[in-house]
Design a protein around this motif. Structure first.
Motif, PDB file in Angstrom:
ATOM      1  N   GLN A  31      -3.391  53.224  38.642  1.00 53.05           N
ATOM      2  CA  GLN A  31      -2.131  53.910  38.387  1.00 53.05           C
ATOM      3  C   GLN A  31      -2.053  54.288  36.924  1.00 53.05           C
ATOM      4  N   THR A  32      -1.749  55.543  36.669  1.00 48.86           N
ATOM      5  CA  THR A  32      -1.474  55.973  35.308  1.00 48.86           C
ATOM      6  C   THR A  32      -0.155  56.700  35.348  1.00 48.86           C
ATOM      7  N   ALA A  33       0.820  56.193  34.618  1.00 45.95           N
ATOM      8  CA  ALA A  33       2.148  56.783  34.715  1.00 45.95           C
ATOM      9  C   ALA A  33       2.900  56.598  33.425  1.00 45.95           C
ATOM     10  N   SER A  34       3.875  57.461  33.223  1.00 46.52           N
ATOM     11  CA  SER A  34       4.746  57.319  32.067  1.00 46.52           C
ATOM     12  C   SER A  34       6.121  57.803  32.457  1.00 46.52           C
ATOM     13  N   THR A  35       7.120  57.299  31.794  1.00 45.61           N
ATOM     14  CA  THR A  35       8.475  57.748  32.065  1.00 45.61           C
ATOM     15  C   THR A  35       9.104  58.236  30.786  1.00 45.61           C
ATOM     16  N   GLN A  36      10.039  59.110  30.966  1.00 46.91           N
ATOM     17  CA  GLN A  36      10.771  59.623  29.812  1.00 46.91           C
ATOM     18  C   GLN A  36      12.237  59.665  30.173  1.00 46.91           C
ATOM     19  N   VAL A  37      13.047  58.886  29.493  1.00 47.02           N
ATOM     20  CA  VAL A  37      14.470  58.808  29.757  1.00 47.02           C
ATOM     21  C   VAL A  37      15.216  59.371  28.559  1.00 47.02           C
ATOM     22  N   SER A  38      16.219  60.182  28.824  1.00 48.00           N
ATOM     23  CA  SER A  38      16.996  60.767  27.747  1.00 48.00           C
ATOM     24  C   SER A  38      17.686  59.687  26.929  1.00 48.00           C
ATOM     25  N   LEU A  39      17.582  59.802  25.605  1.00 42.00           N
ATOM     26  CA  LEU A  39      18.242  58.856  24.709  1.00 42.00           C
ATOM     27  C   LEU A  39      19.531  59.437  24.138  1.00 42.00           C
ATOM     28  N   ALA A  40      19.916  60.608  24.633  1.00 42.89           N
ATOM     29  CA  ALA A  40      21.077  61.289  24.062  1.00 42.89           C
ATOM     30  C   ALA A  40      22.389  60.617  24.440  1.00 42.89           C
ATOM     31  N   GLN A  79      18.176  56.057  38.391  1.00 39.31           N
ATOM     32  CA  GLN A  79      18.143  57.338  37.691  1.00 39.31           C
ATOM     33  C   GLN A  79      16.854  58.084  37.985  1.00 39.31           C
ATOM     34  N   ARG A  80      16.912  59.385  37.843  1.00 42.16           N
ATOM     35  CA  ARG A  80      15.731  60.238  38.025  1.00 42.16           C
ATOM     36  C   ARG A  80      15.045  60.376  36.672  1.00 42.16           C
ATOM     37  N   VAL A  81      13.723  60.114  36.653  1.00 43.06           N
ATOM     38  CA  VAL A  81      12.981  60.100  35.398  1.00 43.06           C
ATOM     39  C   VAL A  81      11.685  60.891  35.553  1.00 43.06           C
ATOM     40  N   ARG A  82      11.115  61.275  34.412  1.00 42.63           N
ATOM     41  CA  ARG A  82       9.768  61.836  34.402  1.00 42.63           C
ATOM     42  C   ARG A  82       8.783  60.738  34.785  1.00 42.63           C
ATOM     43  N   TYR A  83       7.786  61.095  35.614  1.00 42.72           N
ATOM     44  CA  TYR A  83       6.847  60.080  36.088  1.00 42.72           C
ATOM     45  C   TYR A  83       5.528  60.752  36.456  1.00 42.72           C
ATOM     46  N   ASP A  84       4.488  60.427  35.717  1.00 45.65           N
ATOM     47  CA  ASP A  84       3.168  61.006  35.956  1.00 45.65           C
ATOM     48  C   ASP A  84       2.316  60.002  36.727  1.00 45.65           C
ATOM     49  N   THR A  85       1.843  60.394  37.886  1.00 41.12           N
ATOM     50  CA  THR A  85       1.082  59.489  38.742  1.00 41.12           C
ATOM     51  C   THR A  85       0.195  60.297  39.676  1.00 41.12           C
ATOM     52  N   GLU A 106       8.564  65.254  43.831  1.00 44.46           N
ATOM     53  CA  GLU A 106       7.809  66.450  43.452  1.00 44.46           C
ATOM     54  C   GLU A 106       7.994  66.754  41.968  1.00 44.46           C
ATOM     55  N   GLY A 107       7.018  67.474  41.403  1.00 48.08           N
ATOM     56  CA  GLY A 107       7.168  68.043  40.068  1.00 48.08           C
ATOM     57  C   GLY A 107       7.094  67.069  38.922  1.00 48.08           C
ATOM     58  N   GLY A 108       6.452  65.907  39.134  1.00 46.03           N
ATOM     59  CA  GLY A 108       6.308  64.961  38.041  1.00 46.03           C
ATOM     60  C   GLY A 108       7.530  64.110  37.779  1.00 46.03           C
ATOM     61  N   TYR A 109       8.352  63.918  38.796  1.00 48.11           N
ATOM     62  CA  TYR A 109       9.549  63.087  38.666  1.00 48.11           C
ATOM     63  C   TYR A 109       9.505  61.933  39.669  1.00 48.11           C
ATOM     64  N   ALA A 110      10.409  60.989  39.455  1.00 49.17           N
ATOM     65  CA  ALA A 110      10.590  59.891  40.398  1.00 49.17           C
ATOM     66  C   ALA A 110      12.019  59.403  40.311  1.00 49.17           C
ATOM     67  N   MET A 111      12.507  58.859  41.405  1.00 49.37           N
ATOM     68  CA  MET A 111      13.764  58.119  41.380  1.00 49.37           C
ATOM     69  C   MET A 111      13.406  56.683  41.013  1.00 49.37           C
ATOM     70  N   ARG A 112      14.039  56.169  39.961  1.00 51.66           N
ATOM     71  CA  ARG A 112      13.698  54.848  39.455  1.00 51.66           C
ATOM     72  C   ARG A 112      14.852  53.871  39.685  1.00 51.66           C
ATOM     73  N   TYR A 113      14.495  52.675  40.145  1.00 54.10           N
ATOM     74  CA  TYR A 113      15.467  51.623  40.429  1.00 54.10           C
ATOM     75  C   TYR A 113      15.060  50.353  39.677  1.00 54.10           C
TER      76      TYR A 113
END
Length: 232
Positions: A31-40, A79-85, A106-113
């Motif tokens: 598994q290779t993945a990363s997430t990106q969550v808005s810090l705004a 939340q929905r996050v960027r996720y590369d896998t 789809e599209g490099g995203y995931a629902m994260r819990y």
């Protein structure tokens, strides 16, 4: 059906879910993945998001209480996050170190819990299939658990569904090669357990989250649990 989940204590109110360890030899997965969550978002906004997403569900068979903002670290809020896998959409990926469950989209995203996972010595990793789904399931402690905790004998024929049942509002039953692993993705009404190593292998989500996940994943979906030390 038997389940390895067990409550923290027995009394008038049963606290959800510790689980016995069962042998499960599952192959490790890459598994290779990363997430990106808005810090705004400001801290008050993040806290408000918790209360918005975890409102009471009075129309459930057993009403689910609301989760207050001070009961859950906002990073564990759904939340929905960027996720590369490399896993295809529809796959459920559990990162036990980060305490997150991802539903690949789809599209490099995931629902994260946010989740609670197996405590030291009870973790497992590999892949399985959701072979069965249940709403407000019955919980039956295995014989081995009853031997260790005789007070559970009263539930030998099954504990009725309810908010204090260790499986919570929904349970997704994990099978490997057609056999029940005794591991579950299941609900809990205990927000303090999210983000913790608390179970004997099962993966617990807040009741609101497991209801959401239940609606999104069909039976037959693949579940991948990453080994400790491999971050998503």
């Amino acid at each position: 059906m038997h389940s390895s989940c067990t409550p923290r204590r027995v009394g008038f109110a049963l606290r959800p879910a510790l689980l016995i360890g069962v042998s499960l030899a599952l192959a490790a997965c890459n598994q290779t993945a990363s997430t990106q969550v808005s810090l705004a978002a400001t801290a008050p906004q993040r806290l408000a998001a918790v209360e918005t997403r975890y409102q009471a569900l009075p129309d459930e068979r057993f009403p689910v209480r609301a989760i207050r903002a001070d009961e859950l670290d906002p990073k564990y809020a759904r939340q929905r996050v960027r996720y590369d896998t490399h896993h295809p959409p529809g796959t459920v990926v559990v990162d036990p170190d980060a305490k997150f469950l991802y539903l690949v989209q789809e599209g490099g995203y995931a629902m994260r819990y946010g989740v609670g996972v197996g405590r030291e010595g009870f973790g497992w990793s590999g892949s399985a299939t959701i072979a069965r789904k249940a709403q407000w399931p019955t919980w039956t402690p295995p014989t081995e658990m009853i031997k260790r905790q005789p007070e559970l004998r009263q539930y030998a024929s099954g504990m009725k569904p309810g908010t204090e049942n260790p499986l919570g509002a929904r349970a997704l039953y994990l099978f490997q090669n057609g056999r029940d692993t005794l591991y579950r993705l299941h609900g809990t009404n205990d927000p303090s357990s999210i983000g913790q190593d608390v179970s004997s292998g099962c993966v617990r989500l807040l009741n609101q989250d497991v209801i959401d996940l239940y609606q999104r994943v069909p039976a037959g979906s693949k579940v991948v649990v990453l080994p400790h030390g491999r971050r998503a």
